[in-house]
Scaffold this motif. Structure first.
Motif, PDB file in Angstrom:
ATOM      1  N   LEU B 247       1.285  -7.931 -75.862  1.00  0.00           N
ATOM      2  CA  LEU B 247       0.772  -8.487 -74.511  1.00  0.00           C
ATOM      3  C   LEU B 247      -0.878  -8.570 -74.881  1.00  0.00           C
ATOM      4  O   LEU B 247      -1.504  -9.152 -73.741  1.00  0.00           O
ATOM      5  CB  LEU B 247       0.813  -7.282 -73.672  1.00  0.00           C
ATOM      6  CG  LEU B 247       2.257  -7.129 -73.390  1.00  0.00           C
ATOM      7  CD1 LEU B 247       2.634  -5.803 -72.339  1.00  0.00           C
ATOM      8  CD2 LEU B 247       2.666  -8.280 -72.576  1.00  0.00           C
ATOM      9  N   ALA B 254      -4.366 -14.812 -69.758  1.00  0.00           N
ATOM     10  CA  ALA B 254      -4.169 -14.806 -68.635  1.00  0.00           C
ATOM     11  C   ALA B 254      -5.418 -14.257 -67.813  1.00  0.00           C
ATOM     12  O   ALA B 254      -5.603 -14.381 -66.521  1.00  0.00           O
ATOM     13  CB  ALA B 254      -2.905 -13.973 -68.132  1.00  0.00           C
ATOM     14  N   GLY B 255      -6.498 -13.864 -68.611  1.00  0.00           N
ATOM     15  CA  GLY B 255      -7.899 -13.539 -68.245  1.00  0.00           C
ATOM     16  C   GLY B 255      -7.585 -12.195 -67.273  1.00  0.00           C
ATOM     17  O   GLY B 255      -8.622 -11.780 -66.522  1.00  0.00           O
ATOM     18  N   GLU B 320      -0.909  -0.381 -74.670  1.00  0.00           N
ATOM     19  CA  GLU B 320      -2.134   0.383 -73.715  1.00  0.00           C
ATOM     20  C   GLU B 320      -3.087   1.036 -74.621  1.00  0.00           C
ATOM     21  O   GLU B 320      -4.272   0.851 -74.149  1.00  0.00           O
ATOM     22  CB  GLU B 320      -1.412   1.219 -72.705  1.00  0.00           C
ATOM     23  CG  GLU B 320      -0.625   0.444 -71.497  1.00  0.00           C
ATOM     24  CD  GLU B 320       0.541  -0.207 -71.955  1.00  0.00           C
ATOM     25  OE1 GLU B 320       1.079   0.170 -73.082  1.00  0.00           O
ATOM     26  OE2 GLU B 320       0.879  -1.096 -70.883  1.00  0.00           O
ATOM     27  N   TYR B 420      -4.157  -3.692 -67.299  1.00  0.00           N
ATOM     28  CA  TYR B 420      -4.164  -5.101 -66.696  1.00  0.00           C
ATOM     29  C   TYR B 420      -5.174  -4.962 -65.425  1.00  0.00           C
ATOM     30  O   TYR B 420      -5.009  -4.045 -64.772  1.00  0.00           O
ATOM     31  CB  TYR B 420      -2.702  -5.034 -66.310  1.00  0.00           C
ATOM     32  CG  TYR B 420      -1.584  -4.818 -67.269  1.00  0.00           C
ATOM     33  CD1 TYR B 420      -1.056  -5.661 -68.081  1.00  0.00           C
ATOM     34  CD2 TYR B 420      -1.273  -3.242 -67.209  1.00  0.00           C
ATOM     35  CE1 TYR B 420      -0.197  -5.261 -68.949  1.00  0.00           C
ATOM     36  CE2 TYR B 420      -0.520  -3.011 -68.338  1.00  0.00           C
ATOM     37  CZ  TYR B 420       0.189  -3.727 -68.980  1.00  0.00           C
ATOM     38  OH  TYR B 420       1.103  -3.448 -70.030  1.00  0.00           O
ATOM     39  N   HIS B 441       0.842   1.579 -64.616  1.00  0.00           N
ATOM     40  CA  HIS B 441       1.547   0.309 -64.505  1.00  0.00           C
ATOM     41  C   HIS B 441       3.122   0.450 -64.520  1.00  0.00           C
ATOM     42  O   HIS B 441       3.759  -0.298 -64.210  1.00  0.00           O
ATOM     43  CB  HIS B 441       0.944  -0.262 -65.740  1.00  0.00           C
ATOM     44  CG  HIS B 441       1.318   0.258 -67.344  1.00  0.00           C
ATOM     45  ND1 HIS B 441       0.824   1.470 -67.325  1.00  0.00           N
ATOM     46  CD2 HIS B 441       2.098  -0.125 -68.368  1.00  0.00           C
ATOM     47  CE1 HIS B 441       1.326   1.784 -68.643  1.00  0.00           C
ATOM     48  NE2 HIS B 441       1.985   1.072 -68.942  1.00  0.00           N
ATOM     49  N   TYR B 445       6.259  -2.495 -62.350  1.00  0.00           N
ATOM     50  CA  TYR B 445       5.526  -3.267 -63.377  1.00  0.00           C
ATOM     51  C   TYR B 445       5.503  -4.855 -62.944  1.00  0.00           C
ATOM     52  O   TYR B 445       6.150  -5.580 -63.646  1.00  0.00           O
ATOM     53  CB  TYR B 445       6.254  -3.114 -64.752  1.00  0.00           C
ATOM     54  CG  TYR B 445       5.592  -3.736 -66.116  1.00  0.00           C
ATOM     55  CD1 TYR B 445       4.143  -3.248 -66.472  1.00  0.00           C
ATOM     56  CD2 TYR B 445       6.014  -4.898 -66.692  1.00  0.00           C
ATOM     57  CE1 TYR B 445       3.622  -3.737 -67.504  1.00  0.00           C
ATOM     58  CE2 TYR B 445       5.530  -5.119 -67.896  1.00  0.00           C
ATOM     59  CZ  TYR B 445       4.284  -4.842 -68.235  1.00  0.00           C
ATOM     60  OH  TYR B 445       3.565  -5.312 -69.360  1.00  0.00           O
TER      61      TYR B 445
END
Lengths: 74, 576
Positions: B247, B254-255, B320, B420, B441, B445
């Motif tokens: 991820l 995806a910024g 994470e 995120y 998260h 999710y």
């Protein structure tokens, strides 16, 4: 026109991580996938300049295209 | 599984009780949250005698069902002040289930300074004074149990952070390789420490195969269910190879990869800390890309990560953790991140709360950005030995942010926001704001549908549809967390109908009941409502269902977006 193509995970195998590539005007994401021999069902995420995009999308000169297989985590 | 084991640490007594009828159909999170809501006064001090610590295997734990050997730990959280449920793998869940215990309730608090070990066995439990493993790290504690009790014993233990009642302390669970899995979030290690329980060891002797109402149907259901886990590209292939760290590059593109304490959505050195780089290192150094955290896992998102000389550094090396140290805290070397991850496990601290706290401390100027060496010193010296500085850090992200007078403190209900950014990924922002757990998260999710295109697509940059998405995910998650199944079964469950059908068939064949999909959804709703009512009574009202103000004031690149969801729309989350 110049497109920056970024590949991730399994798509990097026998291809590349990042490449500046020359494509004709009017090229779509699907055309790039064809040129890279990436089958559409294997594609999980497509981003153009950081925004989610569909394969039919026509690319503009200077676009950054990121191609991911189906992956996830959490 | 027809017994409740109640361990009273005030008078050091143990009772084995029958399961009340109301609890018979519950397991995992549904059971821990029900027991906490029934028996813990919401206004009690989390470290006082009125709080309880509840462990409950899932409804399918201890059977041959794939990915079902997780268990829940519930309590009132010293970090959030609200109800808490954590899920962990390891070997103990199945052992507890096969000893016949539906739940273990640790209650009360001893008056003196003596620490204890609770030995769980088929006839109840024995409470023994403990001196030998005090102040030891979790790895040495597990080793001690392997040598002095038996290699097949389960271990649930604390590191030094838990012994020192820090809000960043987790509870560690022995895994199949005698390494560590964690009840990570919310400071549950401090609750266990407050009860002076250094470890719970589970004696497997006398454990019996669980009775299945319909063994043939169970076997068929498990085959169909397992097939969906292996057929879905995420659970069947991606997680096995790259782990969850795949991820890093996804969120960066995806910024939404929070970088340098949530000041950017992209990180320049993302590829150096990515799942792809991790995989290359593992293969080149003789590690293992795929590894299970608990018996019967088919997904195998864990891995064994070695150093350049081929020596073990860490396992269960999660996205994470890598994000928080690598992007949020700017540590650029994956090997250093791996070493820190191992220390997190050894001293028993949450690998989300702790590094997010460290990034806040970096912004405050307490240590330089990306200084892995200084992080290791702070962990090994100050937090391990509970110096005044270590105790300040041990209070968590919100605590440190307040100590330094900061405004950019990424917490909800005082729990650190994970990997995120909610501004460009609105769905996960709804989950952070509304979940009963504090920023979490896993509670709903929305990344799956906002970013990964699993379970459909909802535009991450738009507020439209996000409350409904998060609500549906949170309800489904509460149900999955009650089964003992790994949450990652949600990836196939969102795309392949036979997956959830298989889960329902497994439950029906195990218990001889006739659940439908609607019943499972009803269970999820019931769990959320029980938890929400507890939080309201504990003082966590609707005004705490919100993100920190800086997300509304500071736009984040590359999308240049702020958090702008209407509070009334957020509040509509609870309309079900």
């Amino acid at each position: 026109m110049q497109i920056t193509v970024k590949l991730f995970a399994t798509f990097r195998q026998d291809r590349f991580k990042l490449a500046e590539q020359d494509y004709p005007e009017g090229t779509t994401i699907a055309d790039v996938l064809d040129a890279l021999a990436i089958a559409a069902p294997d594609v999980g995420m497509l981003f153009v300049n950081g925004r989610s995009a569909e394969p039919e999308r026509r690319l503009a000169s200077g676009a950054v295209l990121a191609i991911f297989p189906l992956v996830g985590g959490g | 599984m027809d017994k409740i084991l109640r361990v009273n640490m005030t008078d050091l007594t143990v009772k084995v009780e029958p399961v009340p009828a109301d609890w018979a159909g519950l397991g995992g999170r549904a059971l821990t949250s029900t027991i906490v809501a029934a028996e813990v006064p919401p206004t009690c001090h989390p470290l006082g005698p009125n709080n309880k610590l509840v462990f409950a295997p899932g409804l399918l734990s201890g059977t041959a069902a794939s990915n079902a050997n997780r268990f829940s730990c519930g309590s009132k959280s010293p970090l959030t002040g609200g109800i808490k449920e954590c899920s962990a793998g390891g070997t103990s869940s199945g052992l507890i289930a096969r000893l016949g215990y539906k739940a273990i309730i640790i209650e009360g608090k001893p008056a003196g300074d003596t620490w204890y070990t609770v030995v769980v066995h088929k006839d109840g439990a024995t409470i023994k004074p403990e001196t030998e493993v005090l102040r030891l790290g979790t790895f040495a504690t597990v080793q001690h149990v392997n040598e002095h009790y038996g290699e097949d014993f389960g271990v649930i233990t604390l590191g030094p952070a838990g012994e020192n009642l820090m809000a960043i302390a987790n509870i560690s669970v022995k895994d199949p390789e005698s390494k560590i899995r964690s009840f990570g979030r919310g400071g549950l290690g401090a609750v266990m420490g407050s009860k002076k329980v250094k470890m719970i060891v589970v004696n497997p002797e006398g454990g019996v195969a669980l009775r299945l109402a319909d063994p043939a149907k169970f076997k068929a259901a498990n085959q169909a269910f397992t097939k969906t886990l292996l057929d879905h590209p995420v659970s069947g292939q991606g997680l096995k190879k790259y782990g969850t760290a795949v991820l890093v590059n996804v969120l960066n593109e995806a910024g939404g990869l929070p970088t340098k304490n949530f000041t950017s959505g992209q990180c320049a050195h993302h590829d150096a800390i990515s799942g792809e780089t991790m995989y290359e290192n593992i293969v080149a150094r003789g590690g293992e890309p795929s590894h299970n955290c608990s018996p019967s896992c088919q997904i195998q998102c864990s891995q064994i990560y070695n150093d350049k000389d081929g020596n073990y550094v860490t396992s269960g090396f999660e996205y994470e953790t890598i994000w928080a140290l690598g992007a949020d805290g700017m540590v650029e070397d994956l090997d250093v991140i791996a070493e820190i991850d191992n220390v997190f496990d050894d001293i028993g601290v949450d690998s989300i709360e702790t590094p997010v706290m460290l990034a806040v401390a970096m912004e405050a100027g307490l240590l330089p950005w990306g200084d892995g060496k200084r992080i290791l010193e702070l962990l090994r010296n100050d937090i391990t030995h509970a110096t005044p500085l270590g105790r300040m850090l041990g209070g968590g992200t919100g605590h440190v942010g307040r100590a330094f007078g900061m405004t950019r403190i990424p917490v909800v209900k005082n729990q650190a926001i994970p990997a995120y950014d909610p501004r460009p990924i609105k769905g996960i922002g709804v989950t952070y704001a509304t979940t009963t757990m504090g920023a979490d998260h896993t509670a709903g999710y929305a990344i799956a549908t906002n970013i990964l295109n699993v379970g459909g697509k909802v535009d991450p940059l738009s507020n439209d549809g996000q409350v409904e998405l998060s609500r549906n995910l949170q309800i489904a998650t509460a149900a999955i967390d009650s089964t003992g199944l790994c949450l990652f079964i949600a990836f196939p469950a969102l795309d392949i109908p036979e997956c959830l059908g298989g889960v329902i068939d497994l439950l029906n064949a195990r218990y001889g009941i006739n659940l439908t999909g609607d019943d499972v959804i009803a269970l999820g709703k019931q769990v959320l409502k029980i938890e929400h009512a507890f939080n309201l009574a504990a003082g966590l009202g609707p005004e705490t269902d919100r993100l920190p103000e800086f997300f509304e004031l500071e736009a984040i690149e590359p999308h240049n977006v702020k958090w702008d969801m209407d509070q009334k729309e957020l509040a509509s989350f609870w309309n079900f």
